[in-house]
Design an enzyme around this catalytic site. Sequence first.
Site, PDB file in Angstrom:
ATOM      1  N   LYS A  42      38.064  83.703  78.846  1.00  0.00           N
ATOM      2  CA  LYS A  42      38.365  85.026  79.036  1.00  0.00           C
ATOM      3  C   LYS A  42      38.068  85.774  80.491  1.00  0.00           C
ATOM      4  O   LYS A  42      36.719  85.849  80.517  1.00  0.00           O
ATOM      5  CB  LYS A  42      37.851  85.858  77.773  1.00  0.00           C
ATOM      6  CG  LYS A  42      38.734  87.220  77.822  1.00  0.00           C
ATOM      7  CD  LYS A  42      38.315  88.190  76.672  1.00  0.00           C
ATOM      8  CE  LYS A  42      36.719  88.635  76.575  1.00  0.00           C
ATOM      9  NZ  LYS A  42      36.345  89.750  77.729  1.00  0.00           N
ATOM     10  N   ASP A  69      42.103  89.686  80.100  1.00  0.00           N
ATOM     11  CA  ASP A  69      41.773  90.948  79.257  1.00  0.00           C
ATOM     12  C   ASP A  69      41.653  92.153  80.024  1.00  0.00           C
ATOM     13  O   ASP A  69      40.493  92.550  80.205  1.00  0.00           O
ATOM     14  CB  ASP A  69      40.437  90.550  78.464  1.00  0.00           C
ATOM     15  CG  ASP A  69      39.919  91.503  77.444  1.00  0.00           C
ATOM     16  OD1 ASP A  69      40.907  92.396  77.311  1.00  0.00           O
ATOM     17  OD2 ASP A  69      38.664  91.604  77.255  1.00  0.00           O
ATOM     18  N   LYS A  71      43.525  95.021  79.085  1.00  0.00           N
ATOM     19  CA  LYS A  71      43.942  96.145  78.261  1.00  0.00           C
ATOM     20  C   LYS A  71      44.844  97.263  78.811  1.00  0.00           C
ATOM     21  O   LYS A  71      44.372  98.426  79.072  1.00  0.00           O
ATOM     22  CB  LYS A  71      42.502  96.660  77.648  1.00  0.00           C
ATOM     23  CG  LYS A  71      41.799  95.628  76.926  1.00  0.00           C
ATOM     24  CD  LYS A  71      40.444  96.474  76.467  1.00  0.00           C
ATOM     25  CE  LYS A  71      39.491  95.340  75.770  1.00  0.00           C
ATOM     26  NZ  LYS A  71      38.939  94.394  76.511  1.00  0.00           N
ATOM     27  N   ASP A  74      49.300 102.631  79.686  1.00  0.00           N
ATOM     28  CA  ASP A  74      49.945 103.273  80.863  1.00  0.00           C
ATOM     29  C   ASP A  74      51.084 103.889  80.466  1.00  0.00           C
ATOM     30  O   ASP A  74      51.751 103.239  79.372  1.00  0.00           O
ATOM     31  CB  ASP A  74      49.714 102.748  82.189  1.00  0.00           C
ATOM     32  CG  ASP A  74      49.511 103.842  83.351  1.00  0.00           C
ATOM     33  OD1 ASP A  74      50.023 104.816  83.211  1.00  0.00           O
ATOM     34  OD2 ASP A  74      48.712 103.500  84.109  1.00  0.00           O
ATOM     35  N   THR A 132      35.920  96.439  68.882  1.00  0.00           N
ATOM     36  CA  THR A 132      35.060  96.097  68.074  1.00  0.00           C
ATOM     37  C   THR A 132      33.920  97.030  68.234  1.00  0.00           C
ATOM     38  O   THR A 132      32.849  96.933  67.370  1.00  0.00           O
ATOM     39  CB  THR A 132      34.737  94.742  68.220  1.00  0.00           C
ATOM     40  OG1 THR A 132      34.763  94.251  69.556  1.00  0.00           O
ATOM     41  CG2 THR A 132      35.942  93.855  67.434  1.00  0.00           C
ATOM     42  N   ARG A 224      28.217  86.366  74.800  1.00  0.00           N
ATOM     43  CA  ARG A 224      26.653  86.386  74.927  1.00  0.00           C
ATOM     44  C   ARG A 224      25.810  85.376  73.936  1.00  0.00           C
ATOM     45  O   ARG A 224      24.770  84.960  74.423  1.00  0.00           O
ATOM     46  CB  ARG A 224      26.189  87.847  74.959  1.00  0.00           C
ATOM     47  CG  ARG A 224      26.445  88.875  75.962  1.00  0.00           C
ATOM     48  CD  ARG A 224      26.203  90.230  75.500  1.00  0.00           C
ATOM     49  NE  ARG A 224      27.180  90.845  74.829  1.00  0.00           N
ATOM     50  CZ  ARG A 224      27.433  92.178  74.854  1.00  0.00           C
ATOM     51  NH1 ARG A 224      26.462  93.056  75.022  1.00  0.00           N
ATOM     52  NH2 ARG A 224      28.415  92.670  74.053  1.00  0.00           N
TER      53      ARG A 224
END
Length: 247
Positions: A42, A69, A71, A74, A132, A224
């Site tokens: 990603k 990614d 997002k 608009d 999330t 991570r």
Amino acid sequence: MVHSVNNERAWDEQIILALDYQDKAEVIECLNKLDGQVRYVKVGMELCYAEGPGIVAYLKEQGLQVFVDLKVHDIPNTAKGAMMSLAKHGADMVNLHVAGGVAMMEAAREGLEQGTPAGEESPLLIGVTMLTSTSQQTMNEQILITGSMEETVATYARLAKKAGMDGVVASPLEVPAIKQVAGSTFITVTPGIRTLGSSKGDQTRITTPEKAFERGADYIVIGRSITQAPNPAEAWANMITILKEGK
């Protein structure tokens, strides 16, 4: 449909590694440490804004699938143009915010199809429901959306399907509700994934890889827990072993 974690699946095709880095050099270092185990990655805002869309082409040259990614959120015409541009860079998956509404999502779908080079398949278009990092309290008291998180995400999933999206991004906790309202073939991409013992960081609605797949997730996004592990290759291999053994 809830997937079983005990069958032989191509787990590395359903696990997306988040490359949350500042530059290409860090990406190369990460991929080298993982020794060819990863197949889907990603590229988020941090990396794309630092390196530009050329990073997508580089990753594709390495034989990787790429989820861009960004997002998008608009007015419909701008969302359409953004998707036309993204379609030219070879991404396998792109996303936008469902909160932008059906007209925006429909325009984005049109732009994606128009921008995809002839003879190539359009990227999957996925709608972001609730981040999330957003808690029930934040959604109710700050975003001012009433009701439960599950109800809100399910409503967003219905809107996304109506607008022609291929699926949605949501917490693994909401996947069963999404599948119930949008059908088993409607794709769910689930961030907020942590291996056992990993820090929650800034996430609030999280679970482990095995629990996410048990709940029916089609793809999970993990970062991570792998990239900041002392030995990323070992952490990745251990995750795959746990999934294969169904622990």
